[in-house]
Scaffold this motif. Structure first.
Motif, PDB file in Angstrom:
ATOM      1  N   GLU A 186       0.287  -1.316   0.005  1.00  0.00           N
ATOM      2  CA  GLU A 186       0.258  -0.492  -0.254  1.00  0.00           C
ATOM      3  C   GLU A 186       0.547   1.330   0.255  1.00  0.00           C
ATOM      4  O   GLU A 186      -0.085   2.306  -0.454  1.00  0.00           O
ATOM      5  CB  GLU A 186      -0.791  -0.001   1.151  1.00  0.00           C
ATOM      6  CG  GLU A 186      -1.944  -1.007   1.378  1.00  0.00           C
ATOM      7  CD  GLU A 186      -1.674  -2.411   2.014  1.00  0.00           C
ATOM      8  OE1 GLU A 186      -2.856  -3.375   1.492  1.00  0.00           O
ATOM      9  OE2 GLU A 186      -0.810  -2.569   1.892  1.00  0.00           O
ATOM     10  N   LEU A 193       2.593  -1.484  -8.652  1.00  0.00           N
ATOM     11  CA  LEU A 193       1.161  -2.543  -8.637  1.00  0.00           C
ATOM     12  C   LEU A 193       0.540  -3.654  -9.108  1.00  0.00           C
ATOM     13  O   LEU A 193       0.300  -4.223  -8.689  1.00  0.00           O
ATOM     14  CB  LEU A 193       0.452  -1.319  -7.563  1.00  0.00           C
ATOM     15  CG  LEU A 193       0.146  -0.168  -7.155  1.00  0.00           C
ATOM     16  CD1 LEU A 193      -0.560   0.880  -7.241  1.00  0.00           C
ATOM     17  CD2 LEU A 193       0.868  -0.838  -5.250  1.00  0.00           C
ATOM     18  N   THR A 194       0.937  -3.397 -10.472  1.00  0.00           N
ATOM     19  CA  THR A 194      -0.241  -4.284 -11.293  1.00  0.00           C
ATOM     20  C   THR A 194       0.702  -5.511 -11.468  1.00  0.00           C
ATOM     21  O   THR A 194       0.250  -6.877 -11.176  1.00  0.00           O
ATOM     22  CB  THR A 194       0.037  -3.719 -12.897  1.00  0.00           C
ATOM     23  OG1 THR A 194      -0.572  -2.573 -12.605  1.00  0.00           O
ATOM     24  CG2 THR A 194      -0.545  -4.914 -13.956  1.00  0.00           C
ATOM     25  N   HIS A 233       2.277  -6.689  -8.701  1.00  0.00           N
ATOM     26  CA  HIS A 233       2.006  -7.223  -7.706  1.00  0.00           C
ATOM     27  C   HIS A 233       0.724  -8.332  -7.800  1.00  0.00           C
ATOM     28  O   HIS A 233       0.988  -9.331  -7.001  1.00  0.00           O
ATOM     29  CB  HIS A 233       2.114  -6.444  -6.513  1.00  0.00           C
ATOM     30  CG  HIS A 233       1.437  -5.934  -5.197  1.00  0.00           C
ATOM     31  ND1 HIS A 233       0.849  -6.477  -4.602  1.00  0.00           N
ATOM     32  CD2 HIS A 233       2.411  -7.412  -4.021  1.00  0.00           C
ATOM     33  CE1 HIS A 233      -0.264  -7.248  -3.946  1.00  0.00           C
ATOM     34  NE2 HIS A 233       1.277  -7.607  -3.197  1.00  0.00           N
ATOM     35  N   ARG A 234      -0.236  -7.431  -8.324  1.00  0.00           N
ATOM     36  CA  ARG A 234      -1.342  -8.561  -8.158  1.00  0.00           C
ATOM     37  C   ARG A 234      -1.066  -9.624  -9.071  1.00  0.00           C
ATOM     38  O   ARG A 234      -1.418 -11.161  -8.640  1.00  0.00           O
ATOM     39  CB  ARG A 234      -2.297  -7.802  -8.923  1.00  0.00           C
ATOM     40  CG  ARG A 234      -3.194  -8.414  -8.865  1.00  0.00           C
ATOM     41  CD  ARG A 234      -4.618  -7.302  -9.799  1.00  0.00           C
ATOM     42  NE  ARG A 234      -4.071  -6.706 -11.167  1.00  0.00           N
ATOM     43  CZ  ARG A 234      -4.138  -7.062 -11.902  1.00  0.00           C
ATOM     44  NH1 ARG A 234      -4.919  -8.497 -12.239  1.00  0.00           N
ATOM     45  NH2 ARG A 234      -3.993  -6.735 -13.015  1.00  0.00           N
ATOM     46  N   MET A 268       1.717 -11.914  -7.214  1.00  0.00           N
ATOM     47  CA  MET A 268       0.210 -12.619  -6.165  1.00  0.00           C
ATOM     48  C   MET A 268      -0.568 -14.216  -6.541  1.00  0.00           C
ATOM     49  O   MET A 268      -0.921 -15.210  -5.994  1.00  0.00           O
ATOM     50  CB  MET A 268      -0.201 -12.021  -5.022  1.00  0.00           C
ATOM     51  CG  MET A 268       0.426 -11.006  -4.620  1.00  0.00           C
ATOM     52  SD  MET A 268       1.259 -11.202  -3.051  1.00  0.00           S
ATOM     53  CE  MET A 268       3.151 -11.844  -4.302  1.00  0.00           C
ATOM     54  N   GLU A 269      -1.502 -14.008  -7.707  1.00  0.00           N
ATOM     55  CA  GLU A 269      -2.364 -14.684  -8.692  1.00  0.00           C
ATOM     56  C   GLU A 269      -1.211 -15.675  -8.729  1.00  0.00           C
ATOM     57  O   GLU A 269      -1.757 -16.736  -9.087  1.00  0.00           O
ATOM     58  CB  GLU A 269      -2.791 -13.861 -10.231  1.00  0.00           C
ATOM     59  CG  GLU A 269      -4.012 -12.734  -9.239  1.00  0.00           C
ATOM     60  CD  GLU A 269      -4.201 -11.873 -10.159  1.00  0.00           C
ATOM     61  OE1 GLU A 269      -3.568 -13.143 -11.685  1.00  0.00           O
ATOM     62  OE2 GLU A 269      -5.223 -11.296 -10.488  1.00  0.00           O
ATOM     63  N   GLU A 310       4.399 -13.008  -0.872  1.00  0.00           N
ATOM     64  CA  GLU A 310       4.256 -11.644  -0.220  1.00  0.00           C
ATOM     65  C   GLU A 310       5.662 -11.111  -0.159  1.00  0.00           C
ATOM     66  O   GLU A 310       5.803 -10.012  -1.117  1.00  0.00           O
ATOM     67  CB  GLU A 310       3.767 -11.073   0.433  1.00  0.00           C
ATOM     68  CG  GLU A 310       3.214  -9.599   0.520  1.00  0.00           C
ATOM     69  CD  GLU A 310       2.388  -8.957   0.143  1.00  0.00           C
ATOM     70  OE1 GLU A 310       2.015  -7.862  -0.007  1.00  0.00           O
ATOM     71  OE2 GLU A 310       2.128  -9.372  -0.225  1.00  0.00           O
TER      72      GLU A 310
END
Length: 545
Positions: free
Chosen positions: A369, A377-378, A380-381, A384-385, A390
């Motif tokens: 955050e 940020l993209t 990271h998503r 994680m998928e 993390e």
């Protein structure tokens, strides 16, 4: 300025959002840049590369432009921009604008018109394709920042190409009317007094999407030559292209003296050399000074007779120089000096990224955050998928993510780091709390003083501009030794780019005795026989044959 003025000058990149906030809103601005021009002039800067200040929705920190002839209001006004150009000129500095014309913002009037109807006048200013038979994207191309490279415009049922974010539709460089509009915009800025352009991802403008050729496409050099004919010819300005795909063999096609294209090139092979083959920048390899040397030397050889290159180790897309390549803890100042000397002694035009002149280190963030960069940020998503831990992703982002080099410049050790009286748009870096321009400038042996001396040498010594490059001891794992030769002059640079003592036997043809020009530990007037270099020791010795 004399033709080719940029060869003896040193560039300085200003990323305005984090440079200096004049009005206290937590965001750097044009008046803030003007307030620091004396700092840049004292440093000896020859020109400023100004990252985008155009009006923008800021989906990608200004690289998504909605109006090429307006300033984003938090940065200031066009009057502020004119003042910056004029005040820089008074100090013998040019302002080089960031030219972002591979894509625009999806809020640009060109795209807003183009997406409304398949027959819109500017429809072919962008890249459109019909859906695949299943109704999905035309192909499986992915964007650089993560996710599909094609985005559906429901108004017309076609997909548009967006190689970065969905908010950055790619322009169609096969459209002559679009190119003419770009040429007109460039002339408008040159007539306002800018000293040239840094051209964002310029290796993408010749793409042939259907053939799968995105970088170094078949029409790339045709477009660059047309740009030169229509806009640049007869103007004594600087053009530098950003080309992540460039290899040494591309140097002369881009920048050869008779090519009529660009003056110099930002290449990134030395950056990607340190990336993981699969996970890329998010899982960086340990720094290898020999690998860095190998890539940079290859560009020296490629431009030995023709062409020119930009010399850099940091910018707004990269981690801080001293954090990635040096020792930000035990030998921050010494390692930053050694890296700077080793780089600036090469043939080319050096660039200093804001804050590197006094050794700022990487910003660090504990939680996703706290990051602001859309790429981070993209990815990271997506990571994680894909099941990446993390903690591993955060560690990689703190090493190589773009926000690490984008934290505010630490002008003082006071509140807001002298950057702002308000709340900064991104967190200040605790590791930088004891590092400031003010403190370093007060040290006669600090990094600012070192940069100043080196920049003067590059300006005044023709050997650093025109001298031939010759490398020595290329089998050594930690020491760089190279020289420049011009007529009866020699300038030899030796640098141990590690935190441990290094020993080597000087090659007979590298032995030198002369006048020490710069050093990071102690002056040496000769290098001969068996030499021991202290951790991060570097020296430049000048001699006459």
């Amino acid at each position: 300025m004399a033709p080719g003025w940029w060869r003896r000058r040193t560039g300085y990149q200003v990323w305005p959002r984090s440079f200096c906030d004049f009005d206290g809103d937590g965001i750097g601005d044009l008046p803030g840049i003007v307030s620091k021009l004396d700092h840049l002039a004292d440093l000896g800067v020859g020109f400023i590369w100004l990252s985008p200040v155009y009006d923008s929705p800021m989906a990608d920190m200004g690289y998504d432009i909605s109006d090429y002839r307006a300033i984003w209001p938090p940065f200031g006004t066009m009057a502020d921009m004119d003042r910056l150009i004029g005040e820089a000129a008074v100090r013998d500095m040019g302002v080089v604008m960031d030219l972002v014309v591979n894509h625009t913002s999806d809020r640009h009037p060109w795209f807003l018109e183009a997406r409304t109807d398949r027959t819109a006048p500017r429809r072919d200013w962008y890249v459109w394709r019909d859906p695949a038979p299943d109704g999905g994207p035309p192909d499986d191309r992915q964007s650089y920042f993560g996710g599909p490279g094609w985005r559906l415009a429901p108004e017309t049922g076609q997909y548009y190409l967006a190689l970065f974010t969905p908010a950055q539709p790619d322009l169609n460089w096969e459209c002559a009317a679009m190119r003419a509009a770009v040429w007109d915009m460039m002339r408008w800025w040159l007539d306002r007094g800018v000293a040239g352009f840094r051209m964002d991802v310029i290796d993408h403008i010749g793409k042939d999407v259907d053939a799968g050729l995105i970088e170094n496409g078949p029409r790339l050099h045709d477009h660059l030559r047309e740009m030169h004919r229509e806009v640049l010819a007869g103007r004594n300005v600087l053009t530098v292209g950003e080309a992540w795909s460039a290899e040494p063999a591309d140097a002369v096609p881009y920048t050869g003296r008779d090519r009529g294209e660009l003056d110099m090139l930002f290449q990134f092979r030395h950056v990607t050399e340190g990336w993981d083959p699969v996970q890329g920048k998010w899982r960086p390899r340990p720094h290898d000074p020999a690998a860095l040397r190998r890539v940079l030397y290859s560009w020296q050889r490629a431009t030995a007779e023709d062409g020119w290159t930009a010399l850099f180790l940091g910018n707004h897309d990269l981690p801080r120089m001293v954090s990635r390549y040096g020792d930000p803890v035990a030998h921050r100042v010494r390692s930053a000096k050694a890296l700077t000397l080793a780089l600036h002694g090469l043939r080319g035009t050096p660039f200093v990224y804001q804050g590197d002149e006094f050794g700022m280190v990487n910003g660090r963030f504990d939680r996703i955050e706290e990051f602001r960069d859309v790429e981070t940020l993209t990815h990271h998503r997506l990571a994680m998928e894909a099941g990446m831990a993390e903690a591993e992703f955060i560690a990689g982002a703190n090493t190589n993510g773009r926000d690490t080099g984008r934290t505010p410049v630490q002008w003082t050790d006071g509140p807001g780091a002298g950057f702002t009286n308000g709340t900064p748009w991104i967190g200040l870096t605790p590791a930088n709390a004891h590092i400031s321009a003010e403190a370093d400038a007060a040290d006669a042996n600090g990094l600012i003083a070192f940069h100043r001396r080196l920049i003067v040498l590059r300006r005044d010594m023709a050997i650093l501009t025109d001298g031939r490059f010759a490398a020595h001891a290329e089998d050594h794992t930690s020491v760089w030794i190279y020289e420049r030769r011009l007529g009866g002059e020699r300038l030899l640079i030796a640098a141990n780019l590690t935190g441990t003592e290094a020993q080597l036997d000087m090659p007979p043809d590298a032995t030198i005795a002369g006048r020490p020009l710069l050093w990071t530990v102690a002056p040496r007037d000769r290098l001969e026989g068996t030499v021991t270099l202290a951790p991060w020791e570097a020296v430049a010795i000048h001699a006459l044959d």
